[in-house]
Enzyme design. Structure first.
Site, PDB file in Angstrom:
ATOM      1  CB  CYS A  80      -0.899   0.012   1.232  1.00  0.00           C
ATOM      2  SG  CYS A  80      -2.078   1.383   1.253  1.00  0.00           S
ATOM      3  CD  GLU A 123      -3.392  -9.300   1.092  1.00  0.00           C
ATOM      4  OE1 GLU A 123      -3.422  -9.365   2.335  1.00  0.00           O
ATOM      5  OE2 GLU A 123      -2.354  -9.062   0.447  1.00  0.00           O
ATOM      6  NE  ARG A 170      -2.731 -10.885   7.767  1.00  0.00           N
ATOM      7  CZ  ARG A 170      -1.740 -10.451   8.535  1.00  0.00           C
ATOM      8  NH1 ARG A 170      -1.829 -10.584   9.848  1.00  0.00           N
ATOM      9  NH2 ARG A 170      -0.665  -9.896   8.011  1.00  0.00           N
ATOM     10  NE  ARG A 172      -3.597  -7.474   5.547  1.00  0.00           N
ATOM     11  CZ  ARG A 172      -3.502  -7.111   6.823  1.00  0.00           C
ATOM     12  NH1 ARG A 172      -4.559  -6.598   7.437  1.00  0.00           N
ATOM     13  NH2 ARG A 172      -2.372  -7.281   7.483  1.00  0.00           N
TER      14      ARG A 172
END
Length: 407
Positions: A80, A123, A170, A172
């Site tokens: 990112c 992802e 988690r 995502r």
């Protein structure tokens, strides 16, 4: 015949594990390069587990597109970063991604491939939908616009693995791309956006959501990637992108979905090792107060290096971690003996201790000792898992994609 796969930013192979568990996929080329370290530990693990044939350990920005074999599916958990664009000096209509931004390597491969991959599974951390803070959602809008210009329909969903029975909380964002050369493309084109998000898509079938009104909002992206980069959502505090959405020919439709899962759930207690745990993992009586302080709530006056005093506060964390729930998210700093607010600590009969590399692998649904290799420390193994994805999520998406193609 198996779908041919190109795996970018491969890490230690989480995407590949999920695809191989699903069956019907063959990785024909993979790339893993870590720019900040001399020794390429993740690539070493990948090659040890899957073989070095057709595996590249070169900076992807230096790999020519024609060196990458044609493939049906491109996958990758890309970093990112700031995805802003600029015009080239030679050609005002040309676009350059910001130097060193790896999203543009994906874009370059998709742009230059004459036979474009029919499918994408990407992802990222969910803050991608909100970044940068100065122009909320701009980076994701750039991605959607550039993929739409390459004739992909794009679907996305923020998935918390624990909400579908997996052992780690988690969260995502998973992004599915369907190229117009695929028969699946027409299925998306012929459905209403709400039906796509609720039941008639790769993500809806792999991770069902509740069939309720989504309060969808729609908007058209600007006519150029450069315009999106410069103008998208300027001066607004909130990103328009919610946790689910679809982009078709530059038209974005987004809404908030709620998971629909009634199966069993895996708890932190279920992934703990039963054998002898090395003493290094147990917290000593000397260090325990440090752990308690870091995990506890705080209201205190702190001082900057320049001597400026300020009030600091933070809430307390559950300490030790609850065994009857899925675990908290693993972060890259999970390894090492030093006390930390964010590392996991569990209570056992022998005392409180940190999680072992095998336990961290299990939280991401990797095989035991997948990252165990001579010359690679337990701290590095923990770092790998902080960067990894949950294999079970990929497996379910891969299963759904195959089903959609066949139907």
């Amino acid at each position: 015949m198996k779908l041919k796969v190109c795996e970018l930013f491969a890490g230690v192979g989480g995407f590949r594990l999920g695809l191989e568990k699903a069956g019907g996929y063959e990785v024909v080329w993979s790339n893993q390069w870590e720019p900040s370290t001399k020794t390429q530990h993740a690539s070493q693990v990948y090659a040890a587990r899957f073989g070095s044939q057709n595996h590249s350990n070169t900076d992807i920005e230096q790999v020519a597109t024609d060196e990458i074999p044609n493939h049906d599916l491109l996958v990758g958990g890309f970093p990112c970063q700031d995805y802003s664009v600029a015009t080239t000096l030679k050609n005002s209509k040309g676009l350059l991604g910001k130097k060193g931004v790896l999203w543009w390597s994906i874009h370059r491969i998709l742009s230059e491939k004459k036979k474009k991959p029919k499918y994408l599974i990407l992802e990222n951390v969910d803050r991608l939908l909100k970044s940068p803070s100065s122009q909320r959602g701009r980076d994701f809008a750039i991605m959607l616009k550039s993929l739409s210009d390459l004739d992909y329909v794009i679907e996305w969903r923020v998935i918390n693995a624990a909400e579908y029975g997996m052992p780690q909380r988690r969260r995502r964002v998973f992004i599915i791309g369907i190229h117009k050369s695929s028969a699946l493309y027409s299925k998306y084109m012929n459905e209403k956006p709400e039906d796509i998000l609720l039941r008639k898509s790769v993500l809806a079938n792999s991770f069902p959501v509740q069939k309720v009104a989504l309060n969808l909002s729609s908007f058209l992206l600007d006519d150029s990637v450069l315009s999106v980069s410069e103008n998208f959502n300027k001066y607004k505090k909130l990103s328009p992108f919610l946790n689910s959405g679809i982009c078709i020919k530059g038209i974005v439709t987004t809404g908030k979905t709620t998971p629909n899962y009634g199966g069993s759930a895996k708890m932190l207690s279920e992934i703990l090792e039963n054998g002898v745990i090395p003493n290094d993992y147990f917290i000593s009586d000397v260090d325990l107060p440090k752990w308690e302080y870091l995990k506890g709530g705080k209201k205190e006056v702190r001082k900057t290096k320049e001597g400026y005093k300020y009030n600091y506060s933070e809430g307390s964390m559950v300490f030790p971690d609850a065994l009857d729930k899925p675990s908290r998210t693993i972060i890259t700093g999970e390894g090492g003996k030093s006390p930390s607010r964010f590392k996991h600590v569990v209570q056992t009969k022998k005392g409180m201790r940190r999680l072992t590399p095998v336990e961290l692998e299990r939280l991401n649904m990797f095989p035991d000792n997948h990252t165990k290799l001579e010359g690679i420390s337990d701290t590095k193994r923990a770092f790998f898992m902080g960067n990894a994805l949950v294999v079970g999520v990929v497996e379910r998406i891969a299963d759904s994609l195959l089903e959609e193609i066949v139907v």
